[in-house]
Design an enzyme around this catalytic site. Sequence first.
Site, PDB file in Angstrom:
ATOM      1  N   ASP A 174       0.852  -1.195   0.000  1.00  0.00           N
ATOM      2  CA  ASP A 174       0.000   0.000   0.000  1.00  0.00           C
ATOM      3  C   ASP A 174       0.887   1.244   0.000  1.00  0.00           C
ATOM      4  OD1 ASP A 174      -3.219   0.537   0.990  1.00  0.00           O
ATOM      5  OD2 ASP A 174      -1.802   2.207   1.077  1.00  0.00           O
ATOM      6  N   ILE A 175       0.502   2.213  -0.796  1.00  0.00           N
ATOM      7  CA  ILE A 175       1.303   3.435  -0.939  1.00  0.00           C
ATOM      8  C   ILE A 175       1.261   4.298   0.338  1.00  0.00           C
ATOM      9  CG2 ILE A 175      -0.447   5.003  -1.922  1.00  0.00           C
ATOM     10  CD1 ILE A 175       1.635   5.618  -4.158  1.00  0.00           C
ATOM     11  N   ASN A 191     -12.737  -2.849   2.700  1.00  0.00           N
ATOM     12  CA  ASN A 191     -13.657  -1.711   2.749  1.00  0.00           C
ATOM     13  C   ASN A 191     -14.631  -1.851   1.581  1.00  0.00           C
ATOM     14  OD1 ASN A 191     -12.250  -0.656   4.934  1.00  0.00           O
ATOM     15  ND2 ASN A 191     -10.837   0.456   3.614  1.00  0.00           N
ATOM     16  N   GLY A 230     -16.067   3.009   3.642  1.00  0.00           N
ATOM     17  CA  GLY A 230     -14.752   3.648   3.568  1.00  0.00           C
ATOM     18  C   GLY A 230     -13.957   3.285   2.324  1.00  0.00           C
ATOM     19  N   GLN A 231     -14.615   2.660   1.349  1.00  0.00           N
ATOM     20  CA  GLN A 231     -13.888   2.276   0.137  1.00  0.00           C
ATOM     21  C   GLN A 231     -13.564   3.509  -0.701  1.00  0.00           C
ATOM     22  OE1 GLN A 231     -15.886  -0.694  -2.242  1.00  0.00           O
ATOM     23  NE2 GLN A 231     -14.128  -0.997  -3.588  1.00  0.00           N
ATOM     24  N   HIS A 261     -10.262  -5.213  -3.294  1.00  0.00           N
ATOM     25  CA  HIS A 261      -8.938  -5.501  -2.748  1.00  0.00           C
ATOM     26  C   HIS A 261      -9.059  -5.826  -1.273  1.00  0.00           C
ATOM     27  CE1 HIS A 261      -9.721  -1.173  -2.395  1.00  0.00           C
ATOM     28  NE2 HIS A 261      -9.025  -1.217  -1.267  1.00  0.00           N
ATOM     29  N   HIS A 263      -6.951  -5.601   2.216  1.00  0.00           N
ATOM     30  CA  HIS A 263      -5.792  -5.061   2.929  1.00  0.00           C
ATOM     31  C   HIS A 263      -5.255  -6.140   3.868  1.00  0.00           C
ATOM     32  CE1 HIS A 263      -6.593  -0.609   2.291  1.00  0.00           C
ATOM     33  NE2 HIS A 263      -7.787  -1.106   1.996  1.00  0.00           N
TER      34      HIS A 263
HETATM   35  P1  AMP Z   1      -9.791   1.567   0.270  1.00  0.00           P
HETATM   36  O1  AMP Z   1     -10.439   1.678  -1.085  1.00  0.00           O
HETATM   37  O2  AMP Z   1     -10.388   2.499   1.277  1.00  0.00           O
HETATM   38  O3  AMP Z   1      -9.734   0.153   0.774  1.00  0.00           O
HETATM   39  O4  AMP Z   1      -8.297   2.067   0.150  1.00  0.00           O
HETATM   40  C1  AMP Z   1      -7.540   2.014  -1.008  1.00  0.00           C
HETATM   41  C2  AMP Z   1      -6.102   1.840  -0.617  1.00  0.00           C
HETATM   42  O5  AMP Z   1      -5.328   1.858  -1.808  1.00  0.00           O
HETATM   43  C3  AMP Z   1      -5.540   2.925   0.305  1.00  0.00           C
HETATM   44  O6  AMP Z   1      -4.994   2.312   1.469  1.00  0.00           O
HETATM   45  C4  AMP Z   1      -4.462   3.600  -0.547  1.00  0.00           C
HETATM   46  O7  AMP Z   1      -3.350   4.006   0.211  1.00  0.00           O
HETATM   47  C5  AMP Z   1      -4.109   2.509  -1.540  1.00  0.00           C
HETATM   48  N1  AMP Z   1      -3.588   3.002  -2.798  1.00  0.00           N
HETATM   49  C6  AMP Z   1      -4.121   3.957  -3.595  1.00  0.00           C
HETATM   50  N2  AMP Z   1      -3.363   4.136  -4.681  1.00  0.00           N
HETATM   51  C7  AMP Z   1      -2.334   3.270  -4.586  1.00  0.00           C
HETATM   52  C8  AMP Z   1      -1.196   2.972  -5.403  1.00  0.00           C
HETATM   53  N3  AMP Z   1      -0.970   3.606  -6.565  1.00  0.00           N
HETATM   54  N4  AMP Z   1      -0.332   2.007  -4.985  1.00  0.00           N
HETATM   55  C9  AMP Z   1      -0.546   1.368  -3.823  1.00  0.00           C
HETATM   56  N5  AMP Z   1      -1.602   1.591  -3.014  1.00  0.00           N
HETATM   57  C10 AMP Z   1      -2.472   2.535  -3.382  1.00  0.00           C
END
Ligand code: AMP
Length: 112
Positions: A31-32, A86, A92-93, A99, A101
Amino acid sequence: MSQDCIFCKIVKGDIPSNKIYEDDELIAFHDIHPIAPVHFLIVPKRHIESLLTCEAQHQALLGKIMLLAPKLAMEQGLKGFRSMINTGREGGQEVFHLHVHVFGGGETLPRT
Ligand code: AMP
Ligand code: ZN
């Protein structure tokens, strides 16, 4: 492939990622914005919006993701981890490509 989907772009290689796993159906990358010392995402290569759009045909894929989580977590040096999905804006998505986590390391995670 869904246009403008950031995870589809990562799957395609159009956006770089810190990849830790790939097979014909799944990809996993860090995760970034990590919320723990180790934090990676397991992502199906096919664009599926969220758990809300999963159906019976996705059962095996979802099982495969869940079985991959502990394998990769151990490879990343974790002895335990938290997994989180999420779902929907209210859940919270932020990225609407399914995906999971997986995160942990350091202090014991607080109970939620
Ligand atoms: P969520 O949709 O709330 O489950 O979160 C999306 C997740 O994707 C967040 O934790 C972001 O930090 C992560 N994210 C978004 N863009 C990138 C990326 N380019 N590379 C890696 N992780 C990412
Ligand atoms: Zn996508």
